[in-house]
Design an enzyme around this catalytic site. Sequence first.
Site, PDB file in Angstrom:
ATOM      1  N   HIS A  27      -3.644  -8.231  -3.144  1.00 27.51           N
ATOM      2  CA  HIS A  27      -3.781  -7.224  -2.095  1.00 27.51           C
ATOM      3  C   HIS A  27      -4.226  -7.829  -0.766  1.00 27.51           C
ATOM      4  CE1 HIS A  27      -4.297  -3.309  -0.315  1.00 27.51           C
ATOM      5  NE2 HIS A  27      -5.500  -3.658   0.088  1.00 27.51           N
ATOM      6  N   ASP A  31       0.836  -1.206   0.000  1.00 27.17           N
ATOM      7  CA  ASP A  31       0.000   0.000   0.000  1.00 27.17           C
ATOM      8  C   ASP A  31       0.872   1.258   0.000  1.00 27.17           C
ATOM      9  OD1 ASP A  31      -1.237  -2.301   1.249  1.00 27.17           O
ATOM     10  OD2 ASP A  31      -2.902  -1.036   1.843  1.00 27.17           O
ATOM     11  N   ARG A  36     -14.133  -7.451   9.201  1.00 25.94           N
ATOM     12  CA  ARG A  36     -14.378  -6.547   8.079  1.00 25.94           C
ATOM     13  C   ARG A  36     -15.789  -6.690   7.527  1.00 25.94           C
ATOM     14  NH1 ARG A  36      -9.504  -4.240   6.257  1.00 25.94           N
ATOM     15  NH2 ARG A  36      -7.620  -5.406   6.758  1.00 25.94           N
ATOM     16  N   ASP A  54      -4.014  -0.246  -3.460  1.00 25.35           N
ATOM     17  CA  ASP A  54      -4.216   0.868  -2.530  1.00 25.35           C
ATOM     18  C   ASP A  54      -3.285   2.035  -2.841  1.00 25.35           C
ATOM     19  OD1 ASP A  54      -6.249  -0.531  -1.366  1.00 25.35           O
ATOM     20  OD2 ASP A  54      -5.455  -0.439   0.673  1.00 25.35           O
ATOM     21  N   HIS A 109      -2.604  -4.776   2.523  1.00 26.28           N
ATOM     22  CA  HIS A 109      -3.951  -4.610   3.077  1.00 26.28           C
ATOM     23  C   HIS A 109      -4.026  -4.247   4.558  1.00 26.28           C
ATOM     24  CE1 HIS A 109      -8.245  -4.941   2.981  1.00 26.28           C
ATOM     25  NE2 HIS A 109      -8.351  -6.143   3.512  1.00 26.28           N
ATOM     26  N   HIS A 163      -1.069   4.559  -0.592  1.00 33.28           N
ATOM     27  CA  HIS A 163      -2.098   5.438  -0.033  1.00 33.28           C
ATOM     28  C   HIS A 163      -1.849   6.928  -0.232  1.00 33.28           C
ATOM     29  CE1 HIS A 163      -5.096   2.827   1.685  1.00 33.28           C
ATOM     30  NE2 HIS A 163      -4.168   2.062   2.242  1.00 33.28           N
ATOM     31  N   ASP A 166      -6.615   7.299  -1.410  1.00 37.34           N
ATOM     32  CA  ASP A 166      -7.282   7.415  -0.109  1.00 37.34           C
ATOM     33  C   ASP A 166      -6.280   7.658   1.015  1.00 37.34           C
ATOM     34  OD1 ASP A 166      -9.899   7.251  -0.942  1.00 37.34           O
ATOM     35  OD2 ASP A 166     -10.087   5.099  -0.595  1.00 37.34           O
ATOM     36  N   ARG A 167      -6.790   8.294   2.070  1.00 41.36           N
ATOM     37  CA  ARG A 167      -6.035   8.603   3.278  1.00 41.36           C
ATOM     38  C   ARG A 167      -5.007   9.715   3.041  1.00 41.36           C
ATOM     39  NH1 ARG A 167      -7.219   5.723   8.183  1.00 41.36           N
ATOM     40  NH2 ARG A 167      -8.334   3.834   7.618  1.00 41.36           N
ATOM     41  N   ASN A 173      -8.340  -2.905  -2.254  1.00 37.59           N
ATOM     42  CA  ASN A 173      -9.739  -2.690  -1.886  1.00 37.59           C
ATOM     43  C   ASN A 173     -10.120  -1.206  -1.930  1.00 37.59           C
ATOM     44  OD1 ASN A 173      -8.048  -2.457   0.607  1.00 37.59           O
ATOM     45  ND2 ASN A 173     -10.014  -2.006   1.569  1.00 37.59           N
ATOM     46  N   HIS A 174      -9.140  -0.311  -1.842  1.00 36.37           N
ATOM     47  CA  HIS A 174      -9.458   1.118  -1.898  1.00 36.37           C
ATOM     48  C   HIS A 174      -9.681   1.606  -3.323  1.00 36.37           C
ATOM     49  CE1 HIS A 174      -9.248   2.889   2.178  1.00 36.37           C
ATOM     50  NE2 HIS A 174      -8.691   1.705   2.446  1.00 36.37           N
TER      51      HIS A 174
END
Length: 460
Positions: free
Chosen positions: A250, A137, A329, A166, A356, A139, A169-170, A198-199
């Site tokens: 991921h 990730d 989750r 990923d 992840h 991000h 995001d964030r 997943n993002h």
Amino acid sequence: MTLNSTDSEPPPTQPPSPPPDSTTVNGTTTSHQNSESPSSSSPPQPPPELQVPITWPQDGNLSIEWIQNLTLCFDWSSKNLPPSELPSVLPVQVFDSLILIASKMLHKEPNCVPIQPFRSEPDSSSSSAASVVVVGDVHGQLHDLLFLLRDAGYPSKDRIFVFNGDYVDRGAWGLETFLLLLAWKVFMPENIYLLRGNHESKYCTSVYGFEKEVMVKYGDKGKHVYRKCLGCFEGLPLASIIAGRAYTAHGGLFRSSTVTPSKRLKGKKNRKINVNTDNKNLSLGSLEELSKARRSVLDPPWEGQNLIPGDVLWSDPSKKPGLAPNKERGIGLMWGPDCTEEFLKKYQFKLIIRSHEGPDAREKRDDFGGMAEGYTIDHVVDSGKLITLFSAPDYPQFQATEKRYNNKGAYIILEPPNFDNPIFHGFSAVTPRPKVHPYYDYEEVIDSDEELDLASMVTA
């Protein structure tokens, strides 16, 4: 379309001169100016060596010089311009050209991409092998990604990159991060592979900031840019197999699903989907099933042909044997060491590399190690290892707690000839980061992806 290729790493480029009142850390210069608030005097002008605004090459072929200019422009603008000025650096027409070509490439790749590092030498009967860099990730932490690329060495004929999802995001620079990696993909399609996280979904990007980021940066064109990004996300492959030795994805492993047409109904619209969702009868899925899954669905409901992508993107390992629903989750699976052994042995792999889980997620899991070093070895079995890899240091960028995790990021290098002995490279965050406001309510969304509003995730 014919793409340029290169047989060597990018030549060194002189970075732009540091602006006044700046700090250089890890080779990266950071302005102390708040990038949300332009100076009261005249707007800062880019250094003369930067080609701003960026233009699309007339012949449509990207070059290493174009990539370098894009990199330096993104770096400079993140430190000197308010986010809403990004179109003055990367016009929407250039965005459209880049994402169109990249999307076409990604959609043509299979769900599980075979990566073959052994390459035949031109005009020779001999062959050579490239090393493979695996990245977790990132991000939207653009400056840490730039450091990682310099530290690991840029993609070249001798170096292949596999990114494990990923990208957005964030962090505050998800768009620049994703577009930079797409540019590398267009330039060297056989030397960089971008998998989905997943993002890379409609739901996550609406909650964790990417959608708002795009809207702020592109204003009245924001909906168009965001929609194009979602379409590109749909094309991202789900997994890769490196040299027949390492499986990367991921989230990780997935269940077997049985899809059968009903005998009572005819026609695709009336087809009945029967899926193995009985917890007692859960079994590991096969690579053949993975290859047939439909990855173009960005959000739940994940069922039928959509079930396996949901597992691949959201599942987590467990210390307990067997397969079980991922209750934390609410999506995906938990799988134990016996499943790791079964999967590795069946396909004669030595490694499973997944991502992840950052430091916030691992903080709540007493059965596993933390993410302080950017990676953990979660299962050690007879046939090999399961590794979780996280490449965003000092994550998340915006934290509501007084004490930061201050984790390192890491990447893995797999070397020929066996590609089964992971070499871990840890790195700290590039600091100070340029000042910028978050694009999501991080004080309310301080957890990892574990408290999801599943009902709102379901799209029509």
